[in-house]
Design a protein around this motif. Structure first.
Motif, short mmCIF file in Angstrom:
data_model
loop_
_atom_site.label_atom_id
_atom_site.label_comp_id
_atom_site.label_asym_id
_atom_site.label_seq_id
_atom_site.Cartn_x
_atom_site.Cartn_y
_atom_site.Cartn_z
N HIS A 75 0.67 -1.14 0.24
CA HIS A 75 0.07 -0.10 -0.23
C HIS A 75 0.84 1.51 0.08
O HIS A 75 2.03 1.25 0.50
CB HIS A 75 -0.95 0.23 1.20
N PHE A 76 0.43 2.47 -0.52
CA PHE A 76 0.81 3.47 -0.51
C PHE A 76 0.35 4.24 0.86
O PHE A 76 -1.08 4.18 1.21
CB PHE A 76 0.77 4.55 -1.46
N ILE A 77 1.37 4.89 2.03
CA ILE A 77 0.76 5.63 2.97
C ILE A 77 0.88 6.94 2.85
O ILE A 77 1.84 7.45 2.46
CB ILE A 77 1.57 5.12 4.00
N LEU A 78 -0.50 7.39 2.96
CA LEU A 78 -0.76 8.86 2.59
C LEU A 78 -0.87 9.55 4.06
O LEU A 78 -1.67 9.25 4.82
CB LEU A 78 -2.07 9.11 1.80
N PRO B 281 -4.53 1.61 -2.00
CA PRO B 281 -4.20 0.08 -2.71
C PRO B 281 -3.23 0.29 -3.69
O PRO B 281 -3.58 1.15 -4.54
CB PRO B 281 -5.43 -0.60 -2.94
N ALA B 282 -2.47 -0.61 -4.25
CA ALA B 282 -1.45 -0.45 -5.27
C ALA B 282 -2.59 -0.97 -6.52
O ALA B 282 -3.19 -1.73 -6.52
CB ALA B 282 -0.56 -1.53 -5.44
N ASN C 172 1.73 2.69 -6.29
CA ASN C 172 2.78 1.63 -5.62
C ASN C 172 3.15 1.94 -4.27
O ASN C 172 2.76 3.19 -3.63
CB ASN C 172 3.66 1.11 -6.48
N LYS C 173 4.17 1.24 -3.67
CA LYS C 173 4.38 1.66 -2.12
C LYS C 173 5.18 2.81 -2.00
O LYS C 173 5.08 3.48 -1.10
CB LYS C 173 5.18 0.18 -1.81
N GLN C 174 5.79 3.14 -3.20
CA GLN C 174 6.72 4.44 -3.09
C GLN C 174 6.14 5.69 -3.77
O GLN C 174 6.19 6.65 -3.00
CB GLN C 174 7.87 4.18 -4.10
N ASP C 175 5.37 5.55 -4.30
CA ASP C 175 4.67 6.88 -5.02
C ASP C 175 3.24 6.84 -5.82
O ASP C 175 2.92 5.45 -5.90
CB ASP C 175 5.59 7.84 -5.95
N VAL C 176 2.59 7.82 -5.92
CA VAL C 176 1.55 7.82 -6.72
C VAL C 176 1.81 8.78 -7.86
O VAL C 176 2.31 9.97 -7.68
CB VAL C 176 0.21 8.38 -5.75
#
Length: 536
Positions: A41-44, A143-144, A105-109
């Motif tokens: 997951h991407f954490i915002l 979600p990715a 993805n985990k790193q960026d949007v």
């Protein structure tokens, strides 16, 4: 065995488009959407950076949404970042009008589009990946996913009648936000009718001093059980209008004003009876609903009338940057022109064979005024009667017949048939509140296809899009309006945006479950009957 395991692993990584709908609540359904479960997951959170370059409006909309519903927004950054959200324009990847790509993805949007407007649409999909329920956490999981998306129709509209009941600027802005969240791009603002004139015209102040107010309103379903006797009205100043237009432009929504002529003019005639076919009559702003065949509400097609309308339209056109001006043209009772010696002389002088030809003459004159100022007219399908104006766009509401005829004549068409696209009608066989008399359930809206089968492939290209209409006879407050609008607006958005082959009502219902949670988060009223599997 290894091949079987590999296949299972691959199926876990990339879900098919049928099953992904169970994992997301994105409405309208994107052209392509794939979730990758192994990507995490991407954490915002408040530390997430927002790289937006010059894409101010999409960035601001995202930040305002985050602040309103999650209590934080993102810091804008002009430099690249390894952990953040980037908004950019890339016309090489996104080749279709309005196309965007969204990858998480985990790193960026990353959201890229072929225009700022397309990026804005990507932001709306990103918003729908956020948690749909209230949370106290200061971090949100995304979600990715990989999305490729673009609209099916160029014109995606929603209408609002503010004549029967008036809605203030604050609510009009909310309404525009609703359209933006559903990727609509045109707001049809029905500003004038028999029951009230709602826009300031400086050269004709009586339109707001007199025409904007009625001395009572019927009670109950037409023809009513009485009259409340209450003075009612309101109008938008020209500064109000400018404010709404600016607000809509920031959301890439074109505001189309409607000045309804030659009928639906009782409010005008209450202030200026000299423009009617009975100039000595004392007209009043209408206090009831319906079509006024028995009451005179048509304008006399004299030079005096056209001069007045040119002055009105000049101020309207100066205010609205829209390339299109809606001039109504519907439900003009011909009996008043038949009874008028002045109208009959105009017909004779212009070699017009009947009153339908006079209607066409009237619309042609208005079109010349509008065209001379660099704009194009839109009219209800009655403008076909007696011959279509040369450059007119037809809005087909009396079924599809008018739209089919206009498309065959190579005119742009906006489909809005009453039995499918009028949201003032009941959404349940026995509705929870007073509505107009017909039955337009959610599934009817969802199943509608704006391209009639009667058209050839080349003729179908003239179907510009479609529009939902919300007439306000029985809608007097925002809560009732929202009840009538949602979730039929969701169905409309999918009709207008998503590929025809991607639409599936059962899948749409599943995604609505998430959308209802989002409406609760946003404090949007809708019928709770939809929560008990009563999907009409």
């Amino acid at each position: 065995m290894k091949k079987i395991i590999s296949a299972l692993a691959l199926s876990c990584i990339l879900f098919t488009e049928t099953t992904t709908a169970q994992l997301n609540g994105i409405i309208p359904q994107p052209v392509q959407i794939k979730f990758a479960t192994t990507e995490g997951h991407f954490i915002l959170d408040p530390q997430t950076l927002l790289l937006a370059d010059s894409l101010i409006n999409p960035a601001n909309f995202l930040n305002e949404y985050l602040l309103n519903y999650y209590g934080f927004n993102l810091k804008k950054n002009s430099k690249g970042t390894k952990h953040g959200i980037s908004l950019s324009i890339d016309k090489h990847i996104n080749t279709k009008e309005g196309q965007y790509t969204l990858s998480v993805n985990k790193q960026d949007v990353k959201i890229t589009g072929n225009s700022a407007q397309a990026v804005f649409y990507g932001v709306q999909s990103l918003i729908q990946l956020l948690p749909a329920e209230k949370t106290s956490a200061k971090s949100l999981k995304l979600p990715a996913v990989n999305i490729v998306d673009y609209p099916r129709f160029a014109y995606r509209g929603m209408h609002l009648d503010v004549s029967r009941h008036f809605f203030d600027v604050a609510f009009i802005k909310k309404y525009i936000d609703y359209l933006a969240l559903h990727k609509l791009n045109n707001f049809h603002w029905h500003l004038t009718d028999d029951q009230g004139w709602r826009i300031e015209i400086k050269k004709h102040p009586k339109l707001t001093a007199i025409s904007a107010w009625r001395n009572g309103t019927i009670i109950g379903l037409y023809p009513g059980t009485g009259n409340d006797g209450q003075r009612y009205g309101g109008y938008y100043t020209q500064e109000d209008v400018k404010e709404v237009i600016r607000y809509a432009a920031d959301r890439y929504i074109n505001v189309i004003p409607e000045i309804d002529v030659p009928a639906h003019s009782m409010a005008v005639l209450a202030a200026y009876p000299e423009f009617g076919t009975e100039p000595t009559k004392k007209y009043e702003v209408a206090q009831t609903w319906g079509i006024f065949n028995r009451l005179n509400n048509v304008l006399q097609p004299t030079e005096q009338t056209f001069k007045f309308l040119e002055e009105v339209l000049t101020e309207v056109i100066t205010l609205f940057p829209s390339p299109y001006i809606h001039i109504g043209g519907d439900e003009a009772s011909k009996i008043w022109w038949k009874k008028s010696s002045v109208s009959q002389k105009i017909m004779k002088d212009n070699n017009l064979k009947d009153e339908s030809a006079l209607q066409s003459y009237f619309i042609h004159r208005i079109e010349k005024i509008v065209n001379s100022k660099g704009k194009t007219i839109i009219g209800w399908d009655e403008i076909l009667d007696g011959g279509l104006a040369p450059n007119a766009i037809v809005m087909s509401w009396r079924g599809e017949k008018g739209g089919i005829s206009a498309a065959k004549q190579k005119h742009k068409v906006i489909m809005t048939p009453e039995n499918m696209m009028y949201f003032n009608h009941s959404q349940f066989l026995k509705d929870d509140s007073l509505t107009a008399a017909r039955y337009v359930p959610l599934k009817t809206v969802y199943d509608y296809d704006p391209v009639p089968t009667a058209l050839t492939v080349s003729e179908a290209k003239y179907i510009w899009g479609a529009q939902g209409n919300l007439w306000s006879e029985y809608i007097s407050n925002p809560a009732k309006l929202n009840y009538m609008l949602f979730p039929r607006l969701d169905a409309l958005s999918e009709v207008l945006w998503s590929p025809k082959e991607k639409r599936n009502y059962k899948d749409f219902q599943n995604r609505l479950k998430t959308q209802f949670k989002r409406y609760d988060l946003m404090k949007i009223n809708y019928s709770k009957r939809y929560l008990t599997n009563l999907y009409p």
